[in-house]
Design an enzyme around this catalytic site. Structure first.
Site, PDB file in Angstrom:
ATOM      1  N   HIS A 182       0.817  -1.226   0.000  1.00  0.00           N
ATOM      2  CA  HIS A 182       0.000   0.000   0.000  1.00  0.00           C
ATOM      3  C   HIS A 182       0.848   1.272   0.000  1.00  0.00           C
ATOM      4  O   HIS A 182       0.324   2.363  -0.148  1.00  0.00           O
ATOM      5  CB  HIS A 182      -1.034  -0.011   1.144  1.00  0.00           C
ATOM      6  CG  HIS A 182      -0.483   0.231   2.515  1.00  0.00           C
ATOM      7  ND1 HIS A 182      -1.285   0.269   3.634  1.00  0.00           N
ATOM      8  CD2 HIS A 182       0.783   0.453   2.966  1.00  0.00           C
ATOM      9  CE1 HIS A 182      -0.539   0.510   4.699  1.00  0.00           C
ATOM     10  NE2 HIS A 182       0.705   0.612   4.325  1.00  0.00           N
TER      11      HIS A 182
ATOM     12  N   GLU B 231      -3.055  -6.611   3.790  1.00  0.00           N
ATOM     13  CA  GLU B 231      -3.350  -5.184   3.700  1.00  0.00           C
ATOM     14  C   GLU B 231      -4.768  -4.949   4.187  1.00  0.00           C
ATOM     15  O   GLU B 231      -5.592  -5.876   4.196  1.00  0.00           O
ATOM     16  CB  GLU B 231      -3.305  -4.719   2.237  1.00  0.00           C
ATOM     17  CG  GLU B 231      -2.032  -5.048   1.516  1.00  0.00           C
ATOM     18  CD  GLU B 231      -1.249  -3.826   1.101  1.00  0.00           C
ATOM     19  OE1 GLU B 231      -0.583  -3.263   1.978  1.00  0.00           O
ATOM     20  OE2 GLU B 231      -1.315  -3.460  -0.072  1.00  0.00           O
TER      21      GLU B 231
ATOM     22  N   GLU C 290      -4.839   1.943  -0.507  1.00  0.00           N
ATOM     23  CA  GLU C 290      -5.427   0.670  -0.129  1.00  0.00           C
ATOM     24  C   GLU C 290      -6.175   0.150  -1.350  1.00  0.00           C
ATOM     25  O   GLU C 290      -6.743   0.933  -2.109  1.00  0.00           O
ATOM     26  CB  GLU C 290      -6.374   0.834   1.069  1.00  0.00           C
ATOM     27  CG  GLU C 290      -5.721   1.422   2.309  1.00  0.00           C
ATOM     28  CD  GLU C 290      -4.632   0.536   2.917  1.00  0.00           C
ATOM     29  OE1 GLU C 290      -4.352  -0.559   2.383  1.00  0.00           O
ATOM     30  OE2 GLU C 290      -4.034   0.959   3.929  1.00  0.00           O
TER      31      GLU C 290
HETATM   32  C1  LIG Z   1       4.589   0.677   6.087  1.00  0.00           C
HETATM   33  S1  LIG Z   1       6.035  -0.099   6.684  1.00  0.00           S
HETATM   34  C2  LIG Z   1       5.432  -1.727   7.076  1.00  0.00           C
HETATM   35  C3  LIG Z   1       6.258  -2.382   8.128  1.00  0.00           C
HETATM   36  C4  LIG Z   1       5.752  -3.756   8.572  1.00  0.00           C
HETATM   37  N1  LIG Z   1       5.680  -4.697   7.488  1.00  0.00           N
HETATM   38  C5  LIG Z   1       4.433  -3.626   9.281  1.00  0.00           C
HETATM   39  O1  LIG Z   1       3.419  -4.063   8.789  1.00  0.00           O
HETATM   40  O2  LIG Z   1       4.390  -3.038  10.351  1.00  0.00           O
HETATM   41  C6  LIG Z   1       6.956  -0.380   5.179  1.00  0.00           C
HETATM   42  C7  LIG Z   1       8.316  -1.007   5.406  1.00  0.00           C
HETATM   43  O3  LIG Z   1       8.943  -1.155   4.117  1.00  0.00           O
HETATM   44  C8  LIG Z   1      10.309  -0.798   4.250  1.00  0.00           C
HETATM   45  N2  LIG Z   1      10.830  -0.382   2.939  1.00  0.00           N
HETATM   46  C9  LIG Z   1      10.580   0.768   2.282  1.00  0.00           C
HETATM   47  N3  LIG Z   1      11.229   0.780   1.102  1.00  0.00           N
HETATM   48  C10 LIG Z   1      11.920  -0.383   1.034  1.00  0.00           C
HETATM   49  C11 LIG Z   1      12.785  -0.932   0.056  1.00  0.00           C
HETATM   50  N4  LIG Z   1      13.053  -0.292  -1.078  1.00  0.00           N
HETATM   51  N5  LIG Z   1      13.311  -2.155   0.301  1.00  0.00           N
HETATM   52  C12 LIG Z   1      13.032  -2.825   1.453  1.00  0.00           C
HETATM   53  N6  LIG Z   1      12.210  -2.349   2.418  1.00  0.00           N
HETATM   54  C13 LIG Z   1      11.652  -1.126   2.199  1.00  0.00           C
HETATM   55  C14 LIG Z   1      10.278   0.319   5.269  1.00  0.00           C
HETATM   56  O4  LIG Z   1      11.548   0.548   5.837  1.00  0.00           O
HETATM   57  C15 LIG Z   1       9.238  -0.171   6.258  1.00  0.00           C
HETATM   58  O5  LIG Z   1       9.812  -0.967   7.260  1.00  0.00           O
END
Ligand SMILES: C[S@@+](CC[C@H](N)C(=O)[O-])C[C@H]1O[C@@H](n2cnc3c(N)ncnc32)[C@H](O)[C@@H]1O
Length: 356
Positions: free
Chosen positions: A273, A295, A323
């Protein structure tokens, strides 16, 4: 923390409710909210919408004064004010506002009393939900939401307000990034419990959590299913703050450059999302085994639930992020060569989409 976490800590009930019960409660609350709104004349509805921003400010003020920490038993407001070292009239006004929201209660003797929610707002509560208040009241988030309001056509409200896209900005501001990680960890514990119970993990051996933050979800999941090995994958700055777990390997990287190989299941929990359709397809193309996408499920007909709110939050924070309905996710999965095998409703109100 993950080894001992239970439903009381993350949701305030001894067990997670069955998804049907959780769904029925959400629908009932939405119905009551419609009735509540329907009884208000239009100008009151307009003002309630406008004053919604005060919910956020008042909650942050209450927390920044440490009211949840100090309100450990029924207290006269003057005593509470003394404890938090603030003007009694300020505290009275915030307490009365908070009582209307259920964050605390005011009893017949005029004393402030903690509710179940007050306890969840404490910094030391094992569920960690206070981090959400700290994340959402950060100036960068407030500015992004304000920019969405003043300039709704802007392509990236967060970058327009703060000078860089969300994840780049977070990486450059480690203190705030840590707060974001903690907020994600609160949801991660809840999702870990929900996924551990809702899906059959018997045939899974090695599960990778893509964008798994500091590992809260994976820690809970592998604790509940001791035969599982976990692989935690996230950006390097986040992985540097990961909570170690003896059965979780940590891998730092960029998911758009490739996913860690050798896992039979790849979790994407509240990750897709954050991205537009093209990026989602690119992420899913990295999976050659099984993906489980969790999601909030956007409904074709609007429902007043958390997903309706996070959808607009994505408008403020993540360009192209949104979403999606199950149908929209299935279409994107098909473009990535994955078929939707089944979906499972979760007690969190989200839906797990199993893709192969
Ligand atoms: C909205 S958070 C969700 C975290 C966890 N999965 C949760 O549900 O609480 C999105 C996660 O994706 C990671 N993220 C963002 N860009 C990324 C990338 N290019 N490669 C790997 N992880 C990434 C962020 O650091 C973050 O931890």
């Amino acid at each position: 923390m993950s080894a001992t976490i239970d439903a009381c800590d993350v949701i305030g009930a001894p067990v997670l409710p069955p998804p049907q019960v959780a769904g029925a409660i959400t629908r009932l609350r939405a119905l009551l909210a419609r009735v509540h709104r329907g009884l208000a004349p239009p100008p009151v509805q307009v003002l309630e919408g406008v004053f919604g921003l005060l919910d956020h400010g008042a909650l942050a003020a209450l927390c920044n004064l440490d009211v949840p920490e100090q309100l450990d038993r029924p207290l006269p407001v003057t005593e509470l004010a003394r404890r938090v070292e603030a003007d009694p009239e300020l505290v009275r006004r915030l307490v009365h506002y908070a009582a209307g929201r259920g964050w605390l209660r005011v009893d017949r003797r005029g004393r402030a009393r903690p509710t179940r929610t007050t306890r969840f707002l404490r910094r030391d509560h094992p569920g960690g939900w206070r981090a959400w208040v700290e994340f959402a009241s950060g100036p960068e988030v407030v500015a992004a939401v304000a920019r969405l309001g003043t300039d709704p056509r802007v392509a990236d409200a967060f970058a327009s307000a703060n000078g860089a896209p969300f994840f780049d900005w977070q990486t450059a501001h480690p203190d705030r990034h840590h707060v974001f990680d903690m907020a994600m960890a609160a949801g991660g514990r809840l999702h870990g419990l929900a996924l551990a119970a809702a899906l059959d993990w018997g045939a899974t051996t090695r599960v990778c959590d893509i964008g798994g933050g500091t590992g809260a979800l994976l820690g809970v999941l592998v604790d509940r299913h001791p035969h599982l090995q976990g692989v935690l994958f996230d950006l390097p700055a986040v992985i540097a703050r990961a909570t170690p777990h003896p059965r979780v390997e940590v891998v730092a990287g960029d998911a758009f450059a490739g996913l860690p190989p050798g896992c039979d299941t790849y979790l994407f929990v509240n990750v897709l999302h954050d991205w537009d359709d093209e990026h989602v397809v690119q992420l899913l193309r990295g999976v050659s085994t099984r993906a489980i996408v969790v999601e909030g499920e956007r409904r074709e007909r609007p429902v007043d639930d958390i997903t309706a709110r996070t959808d607009v939050l994505m408008l403020a924070l993540a360009p192209g992020g949104r979403e999606r309905t199950t149908g929209e996710l299935a279409d994107l999965a098909a473009r990535a060569g994955l078929g939707l095998e089944r979906t499972v409703a979760l007690p969190t109100g989200d839906r797990a989409h199993v893709l192969r």
